[in-house]
Design an enzyme around this catalytic site. Structure first.
Site, short mmCIF file in Angstrom:
data_model
loop_
_atom_site.label_atom_id
_atom_site.label_comp_id
_atom_site.label_asym_id
_atom_site.label_seq_id
_atom_site.Cartn_x
_atom_site.Cartn_y
_atom_site.Cartn_z
N GLU A 138 0.80 -1.31 0.04
CA GLU A 138 -0.03 -0.15 -0.01
C GLU A 138 0.93 1.34 -0.04
O GLU A 138 1.54 1.54 0.98
CB GLU A 138 -1.06 0.08 1.15
CG GLU A 138 -1.76 1.28 1.20
CD GLU A 138 -2.79 1.28 2.10
OE1 GLU A 138 -3.95 1.83 2.03
OE2 GLU A 138 -2.75 0.60 3.41
N ASP A 174 -5.42 2.75 -2.81
CA ASP A 174 -6.28 3.45 -2.04
C ASP A 174 -6.77 4.71 -2.69
O ASP A 174 -5.80 5.61 -2.94
CB ASP A 174 -5.56 3.62 -0.82
CG ASP A 174 -6.63 4.43 0.29
OD1 ASP A 174 -7.23 5.08 -0.18
OD2 ASP A 174 -6.75 3.62 1.49
N GLU A 236 -13.09 2.01 3.81
CA GLU A 236 -12.03 2.29 5.08
C GLU A 236 -12.22 3.88 5.32
O GLU A 236 -11.53 4.69 4.85
CB GLU A 236 -10.59 1.93 4.54
CG GLU A 236 -9.67 2.05 5.89
CD GLU A 236 -7.93 2.02 5.58
OE1 GLU A 236 -7.34 1.20 6.17
OE2 GLU A 236 -7.66 2.65 4.57
#
Length: 259
Positions: A138, A174, A236
């Site tokens: 990530e 993300d 998230e």
């Protein structure tokens, strides 16, 4: 078809029992969750006992300097962590975990730290060779939430994954973090979607409900689906609305541009 999985740690937090939280999420129409947990296999099994699949766990946090793969001195500790948490996840039927690089290490160049990450991920993939488990690297934003984090570029994340060259290692994309770091989501997805193993979403700015922000999620998620991505999309975000309403409205929002 979008596969959505709320982050169980941020929803129905009044419930101290993971099974009860999972049951509440399932009642909102979701079949999977993900979690920031990973150390305790029993906690993970409690989540799936609530009638959901466990899509992903976190293998290491960005602030855990002692296992950060960007520091060559941490190689053994990082591999030990990966093996332990993967074993825990598999006990709960989970086959995927999120990896962070860690904070920048003073005295080491970016190139040296990047090379350490590549080598650590390759070693982790070798350790996982006999296990049905994969890792997603990530990149995070360094402008708002993670000052000093090593890896903030989506393109370099893909380059790292390609250098490792193992199907067990992909990118966690993300949308919240990468919008902050520059955007251009659609073109990036079109060229790199096959290297993405997991996604996260949240509204920008604020990291709240995805519908309340600058990013057109129905458009980019429809494009991701059109391209052929079949991984999970993790919710998230920190909800401002009541939990059930937030999840149900977010699901409806995301699906508003689906065929």
């Amino acid at each position: 078809m979008l596969k959505l999985c709320p982050l169980i740690d941020l929803f129905f937090t009044e419930e101290k029992c993971w099974k009860a939280r999972a049951e509440q999420i399932a009642a909102c129409g979701f079949s999977a969750v993900e979690t920031w947990k990973g150390e305790n296999a029993d906690e993970l099994k409690q989540m799936v006992a609530g009638g959901v699949k466990l899509a992903s766990i976190v293998m290491n946090f960005a602030t855990e300097a002692e296992v950060a793969p960007c520091n060559p001195k941490n190689r053994a500790a990082f591999i030990e962590r990966i093996e332990k948490y993967a074993t825990n996840a598999l006990e709960a039927g989970c086959h995927s975990g999120i990896v962070t690089t860690g904070q920048q290490v003073g005295g080491l160049s970016y190139a040296a730290q990047r090379a350490a990450v590549v080598e650590a991920l390759a070693a982790a993939a070798d350790k996982l060779a006999g296990m049905d488990f994969a890792l997603n690297l990530e990149p995070l934003n360094t402008e708002v939430d993670h000052s000093g984090y090593l890896l903030s570029s989506a393109l370099d994340s893909v380059a790292i994954v390609r250098e490792v060259g193992n199907a067990k290692i992909k990118v966690l994309y993300d949308f919240y973090h990468m919008t902050i770091m520059g955007g251009n989501q659609t073109e990036f997805l079109r060229h790199n979607w096959k290297d993405i193993g997991h996604c996260h979403v949240a509204g920008v700015p604020g990291r709240h409900e995805p519908a309340n922000g600058e990013l057109n999620y129905p458009f980019v998620l429809a494009e991701l689906d059109r391209l052929g991505y079949n991984g999970y999309i993790g919710l998230e975000y920190m909800p401002l609305l009541p939990y059930a309403r937030s999840l149900q409205e977010t699901k409806a929002y995301f699906c508003s541009n689906q065929p």
